[in-house]
Design an enzyme around this catalytic site. Structure first.
Site, PDB file in Angstrom:
ATOM      1  N   GLU A 206     -15.282  -1.490 -28.129  1.00 24.94           N
ATOM      2  CA  GLU A 206     -14.793  -2.742 -28.726  1.00 24.94           C
ATOM      3  C   GLU A 206     -15.733  -3.226 -29.831  1.00 24.94           C
ATOM      4  O   GLU A 206     -15.305  -3.755 -30.846  1.00 24.94           O
ATOM      5  CB  GLU A 206     -14.630  -3.830 -27.655  1.00 24.94           C
ATOM      6  CG  GLU A 206     -13.569  -3.529 -26.591  1.00 24.94           C
ATOM      7  CD  GLU A 206     -12.187  -3.225 -27.156  1.00 24.94           C
ATOM      8  OE1 GLU A 206     -11.850  -3.771 -28.216  1.00 24.94           O
ATOM      9  OE2 GLU A 206     -11.456  -2.416 -26.548  1.00 24.94           O
TER      10      GLU A 206
ATOM     11  N   HIS B 273       5.202   0.900 -25.887  1.00 26.47           N
ATOM     12  CA  HIS B 273       5.240   0.855 -27.343  1.00 26.47           C
ATOM     13  C   HIS B 273       6.652   1.033 -27.899  1.00 26.47           C
ATOM     14  O   HIS B 273       6.914   0.639 -29.033  1.00 26.47           O
ATOM     15  CB  HIS B 273       4.308   1.928 -27.913  1.00 26.47           C
ATOM     16  CG  HIS B 273       2.864   1.748 -27.492  1.00 26.47           C
ATOM     17  ND1 HIS B 273       2.450   1.838 -26.183  1.00 26.47           N
ATOM     18  CD2 HIS B 273       1.749   1.456 -28.206  1.00 26.47           C
ATOM     19  CE1 HIS B 273       1.147   1.643 -26.108  1.00 26.47           C
ATOM     20  NE2 HIS B 273       0.691   1.404 -27.317  1.00 26.47           N
TER      21      HIS B 273
HETATM   22  O1  X8Z Z   1      -1.984   1.056 -26.429  1.00 26.26           O
HETATM   23  C1  X8Z Z   1      -3.149   1.408 -26.400  1.00 26.26           C
HETATM   24  C2  X8Z Z   1      -4.261   0.386 -26.425  1.00 26.26           C
HETATM   25  C3  X8Z Z   1      -3.952  -0.724 -27.327  1.00 26.26           C
HETATM   26  S1  X8Z Z   1      -4.250  -0.309 -28.964  1.00 26.26           S
HETATM   27  C4  X8Z Z   1      -4.405  -0.161 -25.032  1.00 26.26           C
HETATM   28  N1  X8Z Z   1      -3.461   2.727 -26.320  1.00 26.26           N
HETATM   29  C5  X8Z Z   1      -2.441   3.765 -26.228  1.00 26.26           C
HETATM   30  C6  X8Z Z   1      -1.750   3.769 -24.877  1.00 26.26           C
HETATM   31  O2  X8Z Z   1      -2.184   3.043 -23.977  1.00 26.26           O
HETATM   32  O3  X8Z Z   1      -0.779   4.514 -24.713  1.00 26.26           O
HETATM   33  C7  X8Z Z   1      -4.810   3.272 -26.310  1.00 26.26           C
HETATM   34  C8  X8Z Z   1      -4.616   4.753 -26.072  1.00 26.26           C
HETATM   35  C9  X8Z Z   1      -3.192   5.042 -26.425  1.00 26.26           C
HETATM   36 ZN    ZN Z   2      -9.765   0.119 -29.608  1.00 26.88          ZN
END
Ligand code: X8Z
Ligand code: ZN
Length: 622
Positions: A384, A511
């Protein structure tokens, strides 16, 4: 469509081809006729101060809500976000009065281009609101899903949440029936209720993209990479990673076969998606106990030592700061120490996901982390804080350049730092790991753990947006079949139970309903190793890349700060060129392959009698 919109369409169709500084030939984003540089500069000056002011207000309101989740704070946050959306739309309209491609100043052209692209502002207010509400509704559905535990007949007890419950069961359970149950519950509950909403979302997102002159919303998503051949370049990197992934897959499949038996795991076929320790099978590190190469050699964990030495969350952040100052980078400003949230408060509800915040006023930077004294959280403090270093380094740039060089850079930089920290050599140097770091077995164990996190993630990170691009381009019929085609082709996975088009399994990944691009994580994965490798080279490191620790290297620090301070002012290819001392301007898997080279050799020996997963044209993996 508005009058301006109509006019724009005509201009775009007539299609004046204009070459910008990086050879992007593009007239689709031109609408206006104003080519007065003075007016453009004046507009950008006003935009800069107003956008920074509004960004400050929005981040303050978001911070207040995230660290104290009351209805009141939520309303305030939404109010500020609504004002920001209005401002963005107005700014977009004003930007559209310029013919930015003809302005005689490259920096002005670049900033105006950023203002115009990646925006749904071309939609009517009605459609703009509709898509906004569809996304909020889908996010709401996602966050309210509760599933029933294994062996429970009564819906009374169906109260398991994704985090921490589902994530924990999938990571820890070794009962394949329980894993299949949880997999079915999660996927069956999350997808179907949002399928229609998602289909409408695709339609509107495509309309917005077409009004901006793109073929579809996928093309618009890729446009932020400012690279015509982006899809081809990125496909090439996957082609070079694939042999490593297949070796890992083949080895893990054999271990799972040994553990679960041939009724659950087909010796030469694809793997069912529920056995890999993660809801989406994107990170396999939770099953390291089943696949550790040398189980008699311990896998690195310094949590006990941290507890023994009386670590506190504050001390973990101080240690992270010292890591950066040892590179010659910046100490955290006083506001950081004063306002950050390092621990979970017990008097109010907070949003615990670790995050780093830029309050857009060049003063206030904070981290929010419910830190516990353990190794994962120690890595997280460093990760972070790398985001904060990025914010601090590009703080002198105009608002529109205060970002990573492309969407993968922020995560790529932070993860590159983590490669030096989560590293037996480093943990030894800082007095937390006292075992021998030289043994071959310990190194292979360590690389296996890293491969379960990083190599296993590559095909997933790649396919999520490959799926989205395909849906935006070819339509929403067979969405689920396409999802599983890609899961099979790239990851070699099949669903543990039969699926139909009534299901909507891509939605199981947040997402997708939340409208958050995913290719940036794939790009970040490549960059992570490219940046690590460059910093290691600068530091004079010799030996395997996974043993490199840049701690205390001013030379590595310089490579990093040169990259950070550019922000988004220059094309990312120039930044990569700088990073590689002029050798290349491409995203590449080379550094990642080099990092895993000792493991690759080991895997090849282990798999010498196995059929390596191969997919034929029909995407049948054998
Ligand atoms: O969504 C995220 C972070 C926020 S930028 C927690 N990531 C992806 C996921 O969780 O699928 C980090 C790694 C990939
Ligand atoms: Zn990050």
């Amino acid at each position: 469509m508005s009058k301006i919109g109509d006019l724009w369409w005509v201009v775009a169709v007539v299609g004046l081809l204009v070459e910008d500084a990086w050879g992007i030939t593009d007239a689709r984003l031109v609408q206006g006729t104003n080519v007065n540089l003075g007016e453009a500069l004046q507009f950008l000056r006003e935009y800069d101060s107003e956008a920074s002011r509004i960004c400050h207000r929005v981040s303050s309101a978001r911070w207040t809500y995230s660290t104290n989740m009351t209805d009141f704070n939520k309303r305030k946050m939404i109010e500020e976000q609504t004002l920001q959306a209005k401002f963005n739309k107005l700014s977009w309209k004003r930007t559209m009065t310029f013919d930015w491609t003809r302005l005689p100043d490259q920096m002005v052209r670049r900033q105006l281009k950023f203002l115009i692209t990646n925006s749904r502002a071309s939609l009517t207010d009605e459609k703009y609101n509709e898509i906004y509400h569809l996304i909020s509704e889908m996010k709401d559905i996602y966050s309210h899903i509760r599933i029933c535990p294994f062996n429970s007949q009564e819906s009374l007890f169906c109260d398991l949440e994704l985090e921490p419950d589902v994530v924990r069961i999938v990571g820890n359970s070794r009962n394949h029936m329980e894993l299949a149950h949880v997999w079915r519950e999660w996927h069956d509950k999350v997808g179907p209720p949002m399928k229609n909403k998602f289909m409408r979302y695709v339609q509107i997102a495509n309309q917005a993209a077409r009004m901006n002159g793109f073929l579809d919303a996928g093309e618009e998503m890729r446009y932020v990479y400012e690279e015509q051949n982006f899809e081809i370049e990125i496909a090439q990197t996957w082609a070079s990673l694939q042999p490593l992934y297949r070796e890992l897959f083949t080895y893990v499949r054999r271990k799972l076969l040994q553990f679960y038996g041939p009724f659950v795991v087909r010796p030469e076929g694809p793997l069912p998606a529920h056995l890999l320790g993660n809801v989406w099978a994107q990170d396999w590190s939770k099953i390291v106990d089943l696949v550790a190469p040398y189980p008699e050699f311990k896998t690195i964990d310094v949590t006990d030592e941290m507890l023994r030495q009386g670590f506190t969350p504050l001390r973990m952040f101080q240690m992270a700061e010292e890591f950066y100052t040892s590179l010659g980078l910046k100490p955290m400003p006083p506001e950081f120490w004063r306002f950050s949230m390092f621990e979970k408060p017990n008097d109010r509800k907070v949003q615990c996901t670790a995050s780093a915040w830029d309050f857009c006023n060049q003063i206030d930077y904070r981290i929010k982390q419910c830190t516990e004294v353990n190794m994962d959280d120690l890595i997280s403090t460093h990760h972070e804080m790398a985001h904060i270093q990025y914010y601090l380094h590009y703080s002198e740039q105009p608002y529109l350049y205060r970002d990573g060089a492309n969407p993968g850079f922020h995560e790529g930089v932070s993860n590159a730092i983590s490669l030096s920290v989560f590293n037996p050599v480093h943990l030894h140097r800082v007095g937390l790991f006292n075992e021998n770091t030289d043994s071959y077995e310990t190194n292979i164990n360590f690389l296996m753990l890293m491969a379960l996190k990083k190599v296993a993630f590559a095909p997933f990170a790649y396919l999520v947006d490959a799926w989205r691009y395909e849906i935006f381009q070819n339509g929403v019929q067979n969405m689920n079949a396409v999802w599983w085609e890609l899961r099979l082709r790239y990851q070699g996975l099949i669903p543990p139970i039969p699926r139909t088009e009534n299901h909507f399994d891509a939605a199981a990944k947040r997402h997708i309903p939340a409208d958050i691009p995913y290719m940036k994580y794939y790009v970040a994965l490549l960059l992570e190793f490219q940046i690590h490798s460059s910093m290691c080279f600068a530091s004079g490191h010799v030996g395997p890349l996974h043993n490199c620790d840049i701690y205390r290297s001013r030379e590595a620090g310089r490579v990093l700060s040169d990259l950070l301070k550019v922000g988004k002012a220059r094309h990312w290819k120039e930044v990569i060129k700088m990073l590689t001392r002029g050798q290349s301007d491409r995203l590449s898997a080379e550094a990642m392959l080099q990092y895993f080279q000792p493991l690759m050799l080991w895997l090849k020996v282990q798999n010498r009698n196995e059929t390596i997963l191969v997919c034929n044209k029909q995407q049948n993996c054998v």
